[in-house]
Design a protein around this motif. Structure first.
Motif, PDB file in Angstrom:
ATOM      1  N   VAL A  33     -14.086  22.539  62.927  1.00 31.56           N
ATOM      2  CA  VAL A  33     -15.317  23.168  62.449  1.00 31.56           C
ATOM      3  C   VAL A  33     -15.929  22.294  61.365  1.00 31.56           C
ATOM      4  N   LEU A  34     -17.234  22.022  61.485  1.00 27.13           N
ATOM      5  CA  LEU A  34     -17.930  21.152  60.542  1.00 27.13           C
ATOM      6  C   LEU A  34     -19.062  21.916  59.856  1.00 27.13           C
ATOM      7  N   PRO A  85     -13.045  23.892  55.702  1.00 19.71           N
ATOM      8  CA  PRO A  85     -11.786  24.639  55.656  1.00 19.71           C
ATOM      9  C   PRO A  85     -12.024  26.137  55.461  1.00 19.71           C
ATOM     10  N   GLY A  86     -11.043  26.942  55.850  1.00 20.35           N
ATOM     11  CA  GLY A  86     -11.085  28.380  55.580  1.00 20.35           C
ATOM     12  C   GLY A  86     -11.919  29.196  56.532  1.00 20.35           C
ATOM     13  N   TYR A 132      -6.112  39.991  68.671  1.00 22.10           N
ATOM     14  CA  TYR A 132      -5.505  39.573  67.412  1.00 22.10           C
ATOM     15  C   TYR A 132      -5.197  38.083  67.404  1.00 22.10           C
ATOM     16  N   ASP A 133      -5.624  37.358  68.428  1.00 22.81           N
ATOM     17  CA  ASP A 133      -5.315  35.938  68.554  1.00 22.81           C
ATOM     18  C   ASP A 133      -6.331  35.115  67.769  1.00 22.81           C
ATOM     19  N   GLY A 134      -5.848  34.297  66.838  1.00 27.52           N
ATOM     20  CA  GLY A 134      -6.751  33.478  66.053  1.00 27.52           C
ATOM     21  C   GLY A 134      -6.022  32.752  64.946  1.00 27.52           C
ATOM     22  N   THR A 135      -6.793  32.019  64.128  1.00 31.34           N
ATOM     23  CA  THR A 135      -6.220  31.264  63.030  1.00 31.34           C
ATOM     24  C   THR A 135      -7.310  30.969  62.005  1.00 31.34           C
ATOM     25  N   THR A 136      -6.970  30.165  60.984  1.00 33.31           N
ATOM     26  CA  THR A 136      -7.912  29.732  59.955  1.00 33.31           C
ATOM     27  C   THR A 136      -7.942  28.216  59.944  1.00 33.31           C
ATOM     28  N   SER A 137      -9.121  27.627  59.844  1.00 30.66           N
ATOM     29  CA  SER A 137      -9.234  26.169  59.874  1.00 30.66           C
ATOM     30  C   SER A 137      -8.585  25.548  58.642  1.00 30.66           C
ATOM     31  N   GLY A 138      -8.032  24.335  58.847  1.00 33.72           N
ATOM     32  CA  GLY A 138      -7.327  23.635  57.778  1.00 33.72           C
ATOM     33  C   GLY A 138      -8.264  22.879  56.857  1.00 33.72           C
ATOM     34  N   THR A 139      -7.692  22.041  56.001  1.00 29.13           N
ATOM     35  CA  THR A 139      -8.460  21.329  54.973  1.00 29.13           C
ATOM     36  C   THR A 139      -9.512  20.400  55.573  1.00 29.13           C
ATOM     37  N   GLU A 140      -9.305  19.896  56.782  1.00 24.83           N
ATOM     38  CA  GLU A 140     -10.264  19.018  57.440  1.00 24.83           C
ATOM     39  C   GLU A 140     -11.100  19.757  58.472  1.00 24.83           C
ATOM     40  N   GLY A 141     -10.993  21.107  58.469  1.00 21.35           N
ATOM     41  CA  GLY A 141     -11.759  21.898  59.418  1.00 21.35           C
ATOM     42  C   GLY A 141     -11.094  22.061  60.772  1.00 21.35           C
ATOM     43  N   ASP A 142      -9.869  21.501  60.961  1.00 24.53           N
ATOM     44  CA  ASP A 142      -9.203  21.566  62.255  1.00 24.53           C
ATOM     45  C   ASP A 142      -8.505  22.910  62.438  1.00 24.53           C
ATOM     46  N   PHE A 143      -8.363  23.333  63.689  1.00 25.51           N
ATOM     47  CA  PHE A 143      -7.660  24.573  63.988  1.00 25.51           C
ATOM     48  C   PHE A 143      -6.937  24.436  65.325  1.00 25.51           C
ATOM     49  N   SER A 144      -5.924  25.278  65.502  1.00 20.97           N
ATOM     50  CA  SER A 144      -5.151  25.294  66.748  1.00 20.97           C
ATOM     51  C   SER A 144      -4.417  26.628  66.829  1.00 20.97           C
ATOM     52  N   PHE A 145      -4.537  27.317  67.968  1.00 18.84           N
ATOM     53  CA  PHE A 145      -3.772  28.547  68.169  1.00 18.84           C
ATOM     54  C   PHE A 145      -3.671  28.841  69.666  1.00 18.84           C
ATOM     55  N   GLN A 146      -2.706  29.703  70.010  1.00 15.84           N
ATOM     56  CA  GLN A 146      -2.482  30.092  71.394  1.00 15.84           C
ATOM     57  C   GLN A 146      -2.971  31.521  71.623  1.00 15.84           C
ATOM     58  N   THR A 147      -3.398  31.785  72.859  1.00 14.37           N
ATOM     59  CA  THR A 147      -3.819  33.126  73.230  1.00 14.37           C
ATOM     60  C   THR A 147      -3.307  33.459  74.619  1.00 14.37           C
ATOM     61  N   THR A 196     -12.955  34.716  81.033  1.00 14.91           N
ATOM     62  CA  THR A 196     -14.023  34.410  80.084  1.00 14.91           C
ATOM     63  C   THR A 196     -13.836  35.222  78.809  1.00 14.91           C
ATOM     64  N   GLN A 197     -13.808  34.526  77.678  1.00 11.43           N
ATOM     65  CA  GLN A 197     -13.613  35.159  76.375  1.00 11.43           C
ATOM     66  C   GLN A 197     -14.677  34.652  75.393  1.00 11.43           C
ATOM     67  N   ILE A 198     -14.818  35.399  74.298  1.00  9.64           N
ATOM     68  CA  ILE A 198     -15.766  35.011  73.248  1.00  9.64           C
ATOM     69  C   ILE A 198     -14.974  34.528  72.040  1.00  9.64           C
ATOM     70  N   LEU A 199     -15.193  33.276  71.654  1.00  8.77           N
ATOM     71  CA  LEU A 199     -14.545  32.695  70.485  1.00  8.77           C
ATOM     72  C   LEU A 199     -15.483  32.859  69.286  1.00  8.77           C
ATOM     73  N   VAL A 200     -14.997  33.472  68.192  1.00  9.76           N
ATOM     74  CA  VAL A 200     -15.814  33.792  67.023  1.00  9.76           C
ATOM     75  C   VAL A 200     -15.453  32.866  65.869  1.00  9.76           C
ATOM     76  N   PHE A 201     -16.473  32.355  65.174  1.00 13.54           N
ATOM     77  CA  PHE A 201     -16.309  31.557  63.965  1.00 13.54           C
ATOM     78  C   PHE A 201     -16.968  32.325  62.824  1.00 13.54           C
ATOM     79  N   ARG A 202     -16.201  32.647  61.778  1.00 13.13           N
ATOM     80  CA  ARG A 202     -16.739  33.471  60.692  1.00 13.13           C
ATOM     81  C   ARG A 202     -16.240  32.950  59.350  1.00 13.13           C
ATOM     82  N   MET A 203     -17.195  32.856  58.385  1.00 13.12           N
ATOM     83  CA  MET A 203     -16.844  32.460  57.034  1.00 13.12           C
ATOM     84  C   MET A 203     -17.916  32.970  56.085  1.00 13.12           C
ATOM     85  N   MET A 204     -17.508  33.482  54.929  1.00 17.78           N
ATOM     86  CA  MET A 204     -18.466  33.994  53.954  1.00 17.78           C
ATOM     87  C   MET A 204     -19.402  32.888  53.490  1.00 17.78           C
TER      88      MET A 204
END
Length: 719
Positions: free
Chosen positions: A28-29, A37-38, A47-62, A67-75
């Protein structure tokens, strides 16, 4: 045997689960292409998901499939979604960019030339309470604004002069509607005041230049006053003052409120106790009645009505320079009415609607000895506008308005009259583009047409603001501003075109908790100013030939934090203004534009005494004037203006306020110019008379009592 069965099912299910899982990886950029990050990244509805790391990278299994909807959310950023297909294995997503969410709390705002005060804005400059407690203002809105940067105090006038411009170059609006004849009529260098009480308003927008395309017909400044919404309680307010008194009654419920106000003033008793320097045959007097109503509508809209009628007058002996007698007797009577209604509503899909209508009527009857004159000025204003927020980054304002303006002046004794009727139509639009949370661009356009002059015009305007730090920002504004000549010129030469001004403003604004610092540099050019032959009293051959400029610097510092229970602000303005206008053949410094203007206002609340003490000090370097005993135009300057004013507000009971104030405590004899004889005396000297202030000092005493079920309520609750 049981152990073998368990091991079999464990390895079997493990293989089955591994086969049904999908591995999602990505990055995520932000808008600058840097890792963010974050950020919460998850499959919608699971309930499948994660939080992006210090460089914006993420990885998780589901384990979700199809067809699914992937959500990106940050304050602080807009939540976004992306459609993906999960069918086992690994899915490497392309880099995903999140866009910053622009809000009032974190977004940059246009501040060049603008000073705003309201409950909704972080940048509070002057509230109604500030206005009524500024010692030198004596409760007048304009008097308080004269302590702000860009303004000049012209004590024998009382109106608002901004950055080298005449008072006629300031447009005054109430709830977006233009107010005709906003100042009381006066004569003989007696200073005037605005007609409206500051208690009416919840906020002000005062622009010293580069203002919105919504406002026009003003070369220098726009002052927009916004009336209150619903009143919160039923109450009566009684005021007894050294110059008169009044009573206001408010009825209120959850959905509507109504306030009726009546006032009367008469300076005759005051004149007998403290004589003025003017020779009044009848000291100024007057009365007014006012109605303000608000109603919440079923569809969520708000409807407001404001109406006012007033009458007043004075009789004044106008002493002529070089004369030993009392001079000419000026008998002035004024009749004024103003009414407006407006409707506003926040609609669906980001729309906000506004519609309004206003009318003002002013009649002056002025007798100069035996010569009777009349002036009648009527203005009707119709307006409709809409604001559309397409997103948190793009906003549009669009509106149309129409003015019907009639002016007449005449000599009723001999049935002579001249008049004009002008229909003016305007269209305006303005767009805000938030390019990021730190950068906003505003572009505006205002088009106008006058039936009287048969002239069309187009005024482009532009503003840009960049947030340098969490508390500081830089703004730039530029634009063209047009204004039709004042009535007494147009009635003589109805083919006069617009006067024009171009503004360029650079502004720095720093706002911390309780502290505001503002610095601004500006340049204004003038074209098409009115010039004439003869005198101001009898102009001839009026034409659009004048030009000029105004340039300078403004500084404003306000501190409500550093000293306990103390609020103070300091203002300095430098204005270099020259123009060829009226009867002047060369570019001169106008008599209403001092070069250096300085003011300090201090207010301190003493809790044990239930009192607020106030002090204000203003000075400038004097006013230019022409002395015919020497060659040239505007060849002399008066001594510098100084005014130290003090005030005391005391609350002996929660519903009782006693306020006392005195202006020009030191009794300085301020002079604003000189009147000269038209012919020299036997020694070849043009004799003169100083144009000064009404009195060495002005004293005010007021008692304000609030009557309500809530014994703690007072007029401060309305401010």
């Amino acid at each position: 045997m049981k152990t073998r069965v368990l091991l079999f099912f464990y390895f079997f299910l493990s293989q089955f689960m591994a086969f049904g899982q999908t591995l999602l990886t990505g990055r995520v950029l932000d808008e600058q292409g840097k890792g963010l990050p974050g950020v919460n990244v998850y499959i919608k509805g699971s309930y499948d998901g994660t939080t992006s790391g210090t460089e914006g990278d993420f990885s998780f299994q589901t384990t979700q499939e199809g067809t699914q909807i992937l959500v990106f959310r940050m304050m602080g950023f807009k939540s976004q979604e992306q459609s993906i297909t999960c069918n086992g294995g690994e899915i490497k997503l392309e880099d995903f960019e999140l866009v910053e969410l622009i809000t009032e709390m974190n977004g940059v705002t246009i501040s060049a030339g603008a000073m705003e005060a309201s409950d909704e804005k972080k940048s509070v400059i002057l509230r109604p309470l500030d206005i009524v407690t500024t010692p030198s203002a004596m409760g007048d809105i304009v008097g308080a604004l004269q302590t702000l940067p860009g303004t000049s105090t012209v004590g024998n006038d009382g109106r608002l002069f901004v950055r080298g411009g005449d008072a006629s170059e300031v447009g005054i609006y109430i709830d977006g509607m233009r107010v005709g004849n906003a100042y009381g009529t006066t004569a003989g260098n007696v200073p005037t005041r605005t007609r409206f009480n500051p208690n009416l308003f919840k906020g002000t927008f005062f622009s010293t230049g580069g203002y919105s395309a919504e406002y026009g017909q003003a070369l220098s400044s726009a002052l927009a006053l916004n009336t209150k919404d619903l009143s919160v309680r039923k109450q009566g307010d009684l005021s007894l003052m050294s110059v008169g008194g009044g009573y206001s009654q408010t009825w209120a419920s959850e959905k509507q409120s109504l306030t009726l106000t009546g006032n009367y003033f008469d300076l005759s008793p005051y004149q007998q106790i403290i004589p003025q320097d003017f020779d009044f045959e009848r000291a100024p007097f007057g009365w007014d009645l006012e109605l303000a109503a608000q109603k919440k509508l079923k569809n969520g809209g708000l409807w407001k009505v404001l109406a006012r009628t007033e009458s007043g007058g004075m009789k004044l002996w106008d002493v002529q320079p070089g004369s030993e007698n009392r001079g000419a007797l000026i008998d002035l009577k004024n009749y004024y009415s103003y009414a407006q209604t407006n409707w506003s509503k926040a609609g669906k899909k980001g729309w906000t609607w506004f519609a309004g209508a206003a009318i003002s009527s002013n009649l002056d009857e002025v007798d100069f000895d035996t010569l009777q004159t009349e002036r009648e000025n009527k203005l009707a204003h119709l307006k409709a506008s809409a604001i559309k927020d397409f997103s948190d980054r793009i906003s549009m304002k669009v509106g149309v308005e129409h003015f019907i303006h009639r002016y007449a002046e005449g000599l009723p004794q001999i049935n002579q009259e001249r008049d004009f009727l002008d229909n003016q139509s305007f269209f305006y639009t303005e767009w805000d583009w938030y390019l990021s949370r730190k950068l906003v661009l505003r572009g505006g356009l205002r088009a106008g047409k006058s039936s009287l002059s048969s002239e069309d015009w187009l005024d482009p305007r532009f503003s840009l603001a960049y947030k340098l730090s969490p508390k500081g920002q830089l703004s730039l504004a530029a634009g063209k501003f047009s204004q039709l000549p004042i009535e007494r010129y147009r009635v003589q030469a109805q083919n006069l075109d617009n006067t024009e001004s171009n503004h360029l403003i650079l502004n720095y604004l720093w706002q911390g908790e309780g502290i505001t610092f503002r610095a601004e540099a500006f340049y204004k050019s003038y074209q098409g100013l009115i010039r004439f032959d003869g005198t101001v009293q009898n102009p001839e051959n009026l034409r659009n030939e004048g030009q000029g400029f105004a340039r300078g610097l403004d500084f404003f510092f306000r501190n409500q934090k550093s000293i306990k229970n103390t609020d103070y602000w300091i203002t300095y303005s430098f204005v270099d203004s020259k123009r060829s206008f009226e009867q002047y053949s060369s570019q001169v410094q106008p008599g209403f534009a001092p070069r250096h203007n300085f003011s300090v206002v201090v207010k301190h609340f003493i809790v044990p005494l239930k009192s607020q003490l106030g002090a204000s000090f203003s000075l400038n370097d004097g006013y230019a004037y022409t002395d015919p005993n020497f060659p040239g135009e505007m060849n002399r300057k008066t001594s510098g203006f100084q005014n130290l004013s003090l005030s005391w507000s005391y609350l002996p009971k929660p519903n009782l306020i006693i306020h006392a104030g005195v202006t020009n405590v030191l009794g300085r004899e301020n002079v604003f110019g000189y009147d000269f004889t038209t012919e020299p005396n036997s020694q070849g000297v043009y004799e003169s008379r100083a144009i000064g202030q009404p009195a060495p000092r002005f004293l005010f005493l007021g008692i304000f009592l609030t009557l309500s079920k809530d014994k703690n309520a007072n007029q401060l609750n309305n401010l």
